[in-house]
Design an enzyme around this catalytic site. Structure first.
Site, PDB file in Angstrom:
ATOM      1  N   HIS A 264     -12.674   0.638 -11.064  1.00 12.08           N
ATOM      2  CA  HIS A 264     -12.332   2.006 -10.639  1.00 12.08           C
ATOM      3  C   HIS A 264     -12.413   2.144  -9.117  1.00 12.08           C
ATOM      4  CE1 HIS A 264     -11.792   3.753 -14.632  1.00 12.08           C
ATOM      5  NE2 HIS A 264     -12.757   2.942 -15.018  1.00 12.08           N
TER       6      HIS A 264
ATOM      7  N   ASP B 228      -3.929  -4.180 -11.718  1.00 10.72           N
ATOM      8  CA  ASP B 228      -3.419  -4.955 -12.858  1.00 10.72           C
ATOM      9  C   ASP B 228      -2.087  -5.600 -12.518  1.00 10.72           C
ATOM     10  OD1 ASP B 228      -5.552  -3.568 -13.838  1.00 10.72           O
ATOM     11  OD2 ASP B 228      -4.397  -2.299 -15.196  1.00 10.72           O
TER      12      ASP B 228
HETATM   13  C1  GLA Z   1      -7.154   0.209 -15.443  1.00 12.20           C
HETATM   14  C2  GLA Z   1      -6.153   0.582 -14.361  1.00 12.20           C
HETATM   15  C3  GLA Z   1      -6.494  -0.119 -13.040  1.00 12.20           C
HETATM   16  C4  GLA Z   1      -7.964   0.106 -12.661  1.00 12.20           C
HETATM   17  C5  GLA Z   1      -8.882  -0.168 -13.848  1.00 12.20           C
HETATM   18  C6  GLA Z   1     -10.304   0.208 -13.567  1.00 12.20           C
HETATM   19  O1  GLA Z   1      -7.044  -1.152 -15.736  1.00 12.20           O
HETATM   20  O2  GLA Z   1      -4.841   0.218 -14.751  1.00 12.20           O
HETATM   21  O3  GLA Z   1      -5.624   0.316 -12.034  1.00 12.20           O
HETATM   22  O4  GLA Z   1      -8.150   1.387 -12.151  1.00 12.20           O
HETATM   23  O5  GLA Z   1      -8.469   0.509 -15.013  1.00 12.20           O
HETATM   24  O6  GLA Z   1     -10.848  -0.600 -12.573  1.00 12.20           O
END
Ligand code: GLA
Length: 384
Positions: A33, A173
């Site tokens: 996060h 991601d």
């Molecule tokens: C999900 C979101 C990412 C990131 C994570 C938490 O995977 O797609 O962008 O914020 O949660 O770290």
């Protein structure tokens, strides 16, 4: 996988000889996060993929036509009719969203037929949707003769999530699925998207423990977390006008602004600020092979996600506790957005099997992962 996709493509779209692209899921080692706060993250791409077989449609129609092997479902849409989804997204929406984003970038897409399948578990926090977006991005870039640009593809993947699907996610991601290097974690600065490659110590393996739990309300809870972070930045800005994101805020500055925010906002922000520091520390420790310090950093991260950010779950807490009790475990924590899903452990290679055997008793699935590189075209079925 390739043979199956080729046969399926033949069945659904006739004799056209498809090409193949794939993109991996990811597991985040630390930095949770922090991405949408312009901070640091440290993910690795794992050997679980979304793979697509694709070819321009023979009639040169301006549309996308797909078949999902996993959902046993065909879907199609005219490019001109694509627009943000208003209900729960399906597999096709991620593919169509990428076409929509590329067309916004003025990329001239040929009509495309595709067949898709994957083995990234869905909704588990291992980025199956980013893997689908990036596999489709590679396919679209290739089919339209556009030189591959992994950063642009990652940004477009984020745009698909934010503006087409409606999840206000960060860019971790998509960057991990797009640009990871084999055998290395990616220390990503989410402000300028610069990358430092951090080779994984030879003696460690990455093990993912899937609790099998998925939360319905994860999207709204995720978006709420993001709003809290924005509220904290707005409060800090009264003291320090140049503050752009929590990335710019120290604990001292946050404390100075504490009276102008509610307690929940304060706790969310405190997590993010400290997590950024832990991420840089962990990258340094991994890079120097200082394996002893990983456990504390990962444990602190988990604790903070549980207590301050409130995105862990009893199942995640339990599996992390069990993992850390094993003598071969060098660190464990929940991973991804949270609200159910997976935890990750770094485990001595020599203890990997006994670790997996023991943890199987306390969790739904165990995935022993190889650390792989990002999205690629498979030339005649093998990585180029
Ligand atoms: C999900 C979101 C990412 C990131 C994570 C938490 O995977 O797609 O962008 O914020 O949660 O770290």
């Amino acid at each position: 996988m390739i043979e199956r996709l080729a046969a399926c493509f033949q069945k659904h779209f006739g004799s056209n000889r498809p090409r193949f692209a794939r993109a991996p899921g990811r597991v985040n080692l630390i930095g949770e996060h922090t991405d949408y706060n312009e901070g640091f993250v440290l993910p690795v791409a794992i050997d679980r993929y979304v793979t697509v077989a694709y070819a321009p449609n023979p009639d040169n129609l301006s549309r996308l036509c797909g078949y999902s092997v996993d959902f046993e479902q065909s879907r199609s849409a005219a490019y001109g009719k694509l627009g943000p989804v208003s209900s729960a997204p399906s597999w096709f929406d991620y593919a169509a969203g990428m076409a929509w984003a590329l067309r916004q970038e003025k990329v001239a897409l040929p009509g495309l037929d595709f067949v898709v399948s994957g083995n990234v578990p869905m909704g588990a926090g291992l980025s199956s949707s980013a893997a689908l977006e990036l596999a489709m991005a590679r396919a679209f870039f290739d089919a339209s003769g556009t030189p591959w640009d992994g950063r642009l593809a990652a940004k477009l993947g984020q745009r698909v999530e934010n503006d087409y699907i409606g999840l206000k996610s960060g860019i971790m991601d998509q960057m991990a699925s797009s640009l990871s290097e084999c055998g290395a974690a990616m220390l990503l600065d989410c402000r300028d998207l610069s990358i430092e490659s951090v080779p994984m110590p030879e003696e460690l393996t990455v093990v993912v423990m899937d609790t099998g739990t998925r939360r319905e309300l994860a999207t709204s809870a995720y978006n709420q977390r993001r709003e809290s972070c924005e509220a904290a930045v707005a409060a800090v800005r009264h003291q320090a006008r140049s503050t752009r994101a929590l990335r710019d805020v120290s604990v001292e500055l946050l404390d100075a602004a504490r009276s102008s925010m509610d307690e929940t906002t304060y706790r969310r922000a405190l997590h993010v600020i400290r997590e950024n520091g832990r991420t840089l520390d962990m990258a340094r420790s991994l890079g120097q092979g200082d394996i002893e310090s990983l456990d504390v950093l990962m444990a602190e991260s988990h604790e903070s996600l549980r207590e301050l950010y409130e995105v862990s779950s009893p199942e995640l807490d339990r599996v992390v506790r069990s993992a850390r009790r094993h003598p071969g475990c060098r660190g464990a924590r929940m991973t991804g957005a949270g609200f159910g899903g997976c935890a990750v452990a770094l485990v001595d290679r020599e203890h990997e099997s006994s670790f997996a055997d023991e943890l199987r008793a306390s969790t739904a699935e165990i995935y022993k992962c190889e650390v792989v590189s990002g999205a690629e075209i498979l030339e005649s079925g093998s990585p180029s």
